[in-house]
Design a protein around this motif. Structure first.
Motif, short mmCIF file in Angstrom:
data_model
loop_
_atom_site.label_atom_id
_atom_site.label_comp_id
_atom_site.label_asym_id
_atom_site.label_seq_id
_atom_site.Cartn_x
_atom_site.Cartn_y
_atom_site.Cartn_z
N THR A 82 0.82 -1.21 0.00
CA THR A 82 0.00 0.00 0.00
C THR A 82 0.85 1.26 0.00
N LEU A 91 2.45 1.17 -3.94
CA LEU A 91 1.52 1.09 -5.06
C LEU A 91 0.28 1.95 -4.88
N ARG A 132 -5.68 2.12 -3.64
CA ARG A 132 -6.61 1.58 -4.64
C ARG A 132 -5.96 0.48 -5.47
N THR A 133 -4.77 0.71 -5.95
CA THR A 133 -4.07 -0.28 -6.75
C THR A 133 -3.80 -1.54 -5.94
N SER A 134 -3.39 -1.38 -4.69
CA SER A 134 -3.14 -2.55 -3.84
C SER A 134 -4.40 -3.36 -3.61
N LEU A 189 -7.01 -3.44 -5.60
CA LEU A 189 -7.35 -4.09 -6.87
C LEU A 189 -6.49 -5.34 -7.09
N ILE A 190 -5.21 -5.24 -6.79
CA ILE A 190 -4.31 -6.38 -6.98
C ILE A 190 -4.67 -7.52 -6.03
N CYS A 195 -14.12 -1.40 -6.19
CA CYS A 195 -12.89 -0.66 -5.91
C CYS A 195 -12.52 0.25 -7.09
N GLU A 202 -8.06 7.15 -5.46
CA GLU A 202 -6.76 6.83 -4.87
C GLU A 202 -6.49 7.83 -3.76
#
Length: 181
Positions: free
Chosen positions: A35, A38, A41-43, A45-46, A148, A153
């Motif tokens: 987190t 990245l 939000r990206t974390s 999503l991943i 998400c 972000e």
């Protein structure tokens, strides 16, 4: 775990809890740097996306020993991803909501988590086939990914103080409107 009781993961109860603890420790160690570098939000999503992929991989009937097969390994990896998502939810929902609404948002997140935790106990009785459980878990993870995608972000952005700050942030990041007004 969602699919099995821990008694199905090893020869003894100690091996079962060792696998559970190892998965939790790995998830706990990975979520913070993920987190931090990245973004939230990206974390999210991943981690939800990998959970979905691992649950779907569990549908492949590949067995390499009496005790282990791809379904069990993929489920264990998916649970690690879900654990990371669970830890991110509290941090992310706290940063998304304005100060005036933060207590309500945190309580709502906790209530939804408690409802989900209480329903999972009955999954074994409702859906005896493990393949159905894997598909349901994959669909829920995918729904989490879709939800998400609508979130902003929050990495390196100040925490909003008012609802107007949240609206401004959504406009700045070109996210879809969530209200009709």
């Amino acid at each position: 775990m969602l699919n099995y009781s821990w008694s199905q993961f090893g020869d003894t109860v100690y091996a079962n809890y060792l696998f559970a603890a190892l998965g939790e420790v790995i998830a706990t160690v990975l979520w913070f740097p993920m987190t931090q570098y990245l973004g939230r939000r990206t974390s999210m999503l991943i981690s939800l996306g990998t959970a979905c992929v691992f649950y779907l991989m569990g549908l492949i009937p590949w067995r390499w020993s009496v005790l282990w097969n791809l379904e069990r390994l993929a489920s264990l990896m998916a649970v690690m991803s879900v654990t990371m998502s669970f830890m991110m939810v509290y941090m992310y929902s706290n940063e998304v909501s304005p100060t005036t609404h933060r207590g309500f948002v945190m309580c709502s997140s906790s209530i939804v988590g408690r409802i989900g935790a209480s329903w999972v106990r009955f999954v074994k009785e409702i859906m005896p086939d493990s393949r159905v459980k894997l598909v349901v878990a994959a669909l829920l993870s995918f729904v989490g990914v879709l939800l998400c995608l609508m979130m902003p972000e929050t990495r390196n952005i100040p925490i909003p103080e008012t609802p107007q700050c949240v609206t401004r942030r959504r406009k700045d990041q070109k996210l879809p409107k969530l209200t009709t007004t």
